[in-house]
Design a protein around this motif. Structure first.
Motif, mmCIF file in Angstrom:
data_model
loop_
_atom_site.group_PDB
_atom_site.id
_atom_site.type_symbol
_atom_site.label_atom_id
_atom_site.label_comp_id
_atom_site.label_asym_id
_atom_site.label_seq_id
_atom_site.Cartn_x
_atom_site.Cartn_y
_atom_site.Cartn_z
ATOM 1 N N CYS A 67 1.087 -0.699 -0.456
ATOM 2 C CA CYS A 67 0.018 -0.240 -0.361
ATOM 3 C C CYS A 67 0.945 0.978 -0.050
ATOM 4 C CB CYS A 67 -1.250 0.175 1.551
ATOM 5 S SG CYS A 67 -2.340 -0.791 0.909
ATOM 6 N N ASN A 77 -2.085 9.041 5.807
ATOM 7 C CA ASN A 77 -0.893 10.906 6.318
ATOM 8 C C ASN A 77 -1.052 11.426 7.706
ATOM 9 O OD1 ASN A 77 -1.112 10.430 3.263
ATOM 10 N ND2 ASN A 77 -3.151 10.718 2.765
ATOM 11 N N GLN A 94 -7.990 0.524 2.181
ATOM 12 C CA GLN A 94 -8.672 1.667 3.059
ATOM 13 C C GLN A 94 -8.626 2.268 4.602
ATOM 14 O OE1 GLN A 94 -12.042 -0.907 3.050
ATOM 15 N NE2 GLN A 94 -13.386 -0.356 1.714
ATOM 16 N N TRP A 111 -4.952 2.404 5.240
ATOM 17 C CA TRP A 111 -4.468 3.136 4.643
ATOM 18 C C TRP A 111 -4.338 3.885 4.418
ATOM 19 C CZ3 TRP A 111 1.166 2.437 4.183
ATOM 20 C CH2 TRP A 111 2.039 3.452 3.876
ATOM 21 N N GLN A 112 -5.702 4.307 3.462
ATOM 22 C CA GLN A 112 -6.014 6.237 2.934
ATOM 23 C C GLN A 112 -6.741 6.694 3.804
ATOM 24 O OE1 GLN A 112 -9.025 4.037 -0.219
ATOM 25 N NE2 GLN A 112 -7.278 4.039 -1.794
ATOM 26 N N ARG A 113 -7.001 6.680 5.008
ATOM 27 C CA ARG A 113 -7.561 7.212 6.168
ATOM 28 C C ARG A 113 -6.787 7.919 7.054
ATOM 29 N NH1 ARG A 113 -11.799 3.322 8.853
ATOM 30 N NH2 ARG A 113 -11.948 4.893 10.554
#
Length: 232
Positions: free
Chosen positions: A188, A215, A208, A210-212
């Motif tokens: 990812c 950052n 999912q 990772w995207q949340r």
């Protein structure tokens, strides 16, 4: 004082307003929250302690909101709360009977059938639901493992690494599975270039998470620390 015999736990409405009503605070819920508050050790519970989360899932009220209410209990914020504490604080059996009766009254004792076909707009609840791909895991567990990912190097993302073993013990899954999930997060990670392809049903839920959180590692770390309370 609450008269739990004369009140319905859930207001009965003829349409989708049922679930909107169900998400609002009901004064009967003080008894259920008080039972959690008075459980050992007595006091305001960690945000994601298991009993706090279980009550949140039952009431469809977020742990954050329940914790705010619990802080009101701790400070005896209102005369109503003072009366409730005076009535039940030193009488656990009486409180247990009242809470049991309250739950029996929910949906006239047939809540599952009563809410059949009604869509529940779940938000925080989803983090504690078992994954379709692996019922032993939840998004909450994947959050904890992602936090571990940012504390290791790829070479240490193996089953024999102490931190991996510790996380596996916390989540009650084999260390090999934690290592597998860490390696999915490697795929990812756009900063790492991997030539090998990976095929895993857990790729989508990991992506999912990772995207949340990827950052904002500080937010991730705080969330993971709070979520560990659920698994203790």
């Amino acid at each position: 004082m609450l008269n739990i015999l004369s009140k319905k736990v859930v207001t009965l409405l003829p349409n989708s307003d049922i679930m909107a009503s169900k998400t609002k605070w009901n004064d009967d819920y003080w008894l259920m929250l008080m039972q959690v508050y008075l459980s050992s050790p007595v006091g305001v519970k960690p945000l994601y302690s298991r009993r706090m989360v279980e009550l949140s899932l039952e009431l469809h009220i977020s742990p954050q909101q329940l914790r705010q209410r619990m802080q009101q209990l701790a400070s005896l914020d209102t005369p109503r709360i003072e009366r409730l504490m005076a009535t039940y604080a030193n009488k656990p059996n009486k409180l247990s009977r009242a809470v049991r009766l309250l739950r029996e009254m929910k949906g006239f004792g047939n809540a599952d059938e009563f809410y059949s076909g009604v869509e529940v707009n779940e938000t925080f609840e989803l983090d504690f639901r078992p994954l379709d791909q692996d019922s032993r895991l939840t998004p909450a567990a994947l959050i904890i493992i992602l936090d571990l990912y940012f504390k290791l190097t790829p070479a240490t993302m193996v089953a024999v690494t102490p931190e991996v073993i510790q996380t596996a013990k916390l989540l009650r899954i084999p260390p090999d599975e934690v290592a597998e999930l860490l390696n999915i997060y490697i795929y990812c990670d756009p900063c790492l270039k991997r030539r090998e392809m990976i095929f895993s049903p857990l790729m989508i839920p990991c992506m999912q998470i990772w995207q949340r959180y990827s950052n904002d590692v500080e937010q991730l770390d705080q969330m993971a620390k709070e979520l560990t309370e659920y698994y203790k």
